[in-house]
Design an enzyme around this catalytic site. Structure first.
Site, mmCIF file in Angstrom:
data_model
loop_
_atom_site.group_PDB
_atom_site.id
_atom_site.type_symbol
_atom_site.label_atom_id
_atom_site.label_comp_id
_atom_site.label_asym_id
_atom_site.label_seq_id
_atom_site.Cartn_x
_atom_site.Cartn_y
_atom_site.Cartn_z
ATOM 1 N N ARG A 88 0.913 -1.158 -0.099
ATOM 2 C CA ARG A 88 -0.054 0.076 0.041
ATOM 3 C C ARG A 88 0.973 1.166 -0.129
ATOM 4 N NH1 ARG A 88 -4.775 -2.769 2.705
ATOM 5 N NH2 ARG A 88 -6.551 -1.163 2.551
ATOM 6 N N ARG A 172 -10.183 6.333 4.313
ATOM 7 C CA ARG A 172 -9.352 5.100 3.794
ATOM 8 C C ARG A 172 -9.318 5.447 2.172
ATOM 9 N NH1 ARG A 172 -13.350 0.439 5.154
ATOM 10 N NH2 ARG A 172 -11.798 -0.820 3.931
#
Ligand code: AMP
Length: 223
Positions: A88, A172
């Site tokens: 990520r 998020r």
């Protein structure tokens, strides 16, 4: 076949990784699942990750890299793996490359699931899963066949993820856009990135992914 399922939260990475696992027997390495298990078990990693996850931010690279390093060394990954939720950040991607090079493992494809932000919010806030077997559902797009009964195991208890609340979803998505989306050029430059229309129906997305997997396998066979 070693794959990364890439895309924002709610793009369908976990759903598609589950289907690939069932169909081809690849190991599914979901860092979100690993962290949720660690939080539930109250381990040191879980204690460190809990608040960060609840806020919609990213857990530290050190923790994540250590988790994946241990997991990818397990024998079941030798038959192929699907990474879901990792890497990520650029640091995670670079460390993954180092790990794979050390073990002489090739990364075959990074499959990018492309979905609009508005659709993501709708998908995430409606999802729930069976408490007993983990089967995933959605209020509008994939309800249980019989109300309140899991299609897979017949249990009647369901859970919603703490971080699937609308307030947290924005953070998020922001973390994805700022820290994770910049990995796309990194993988594109290595020639492993393939984009798939994640807005399509689940079965259609699966067909597109199957085509990618089939092409890689054919190429591997023909040398
Ligand atoms: P997921 O189930 O993939 O949506 O992950 C849930 C949460 O776990 C994320 O919002 C992050 O807080 C954390 N997480 C999962 N994977 C990673 C990762 N590779 N790096 C940092 N944080 C992660």
């Amino acid at each position: 076949m070693n794959l990364i399922m890439f895309g924002p939260p709610g793009a369908g990475k976990g759903t598609q990784a589950d289907l690939l696992q069932k169909k081809y027997g690849y190991a599914k390495l979901s860092t979100g699942d690993m962290l949720r298990a660690a939080v539930a078990a109250g381990t040191e990693v879980g204690l460190k990750a809990k608040a960060v996850m609840a806020s919609g931010g990213l857990v530290s690279d050190d923790i994540m890299i250590a988790l994946i390093r241990d997991r990818i060394a397990q024998p079941d990954c030798r038959g192929g793996f699907i990474l879901d939720g990792f890497p990520r950040t650029l640091t995670q991607a670079e460390e993954l490359d180092n790990m794979l090079a050390e073990e002489e493992i090739r990364l075959d494809r990074v499959i990018q699931l492309k979905v609009d932000d508005a659709k993501l919010v709708e998908r995430i806030t409606g999802r729930f899963s069976c408490k007993k077997c983990g089967a995933g559902y959605h209020d509008s797009f994939k309800p249980t066949r019989a109300a309140g009964v899991c299609d897979e195991c017949g249990a009647g208890d369901f859970v919603r993820r703490e971080d699937d609340k609308a307030e947290t979803v924005t953070s998020r998505l922001d973390a994805y856009n700022r820290q994770t989306a910049p990995l796309l050029p990194y993988y594109a430059s290595r020639g492993v990135l393939v984009a798939v229309d994640g807005m399509a129906e689940i079965d259609e997305v699966t067909r597109q992914i199957d085509r990618v997997v089939g092409e890689v396998e054919k190429f591997a066979k023909n040398g």
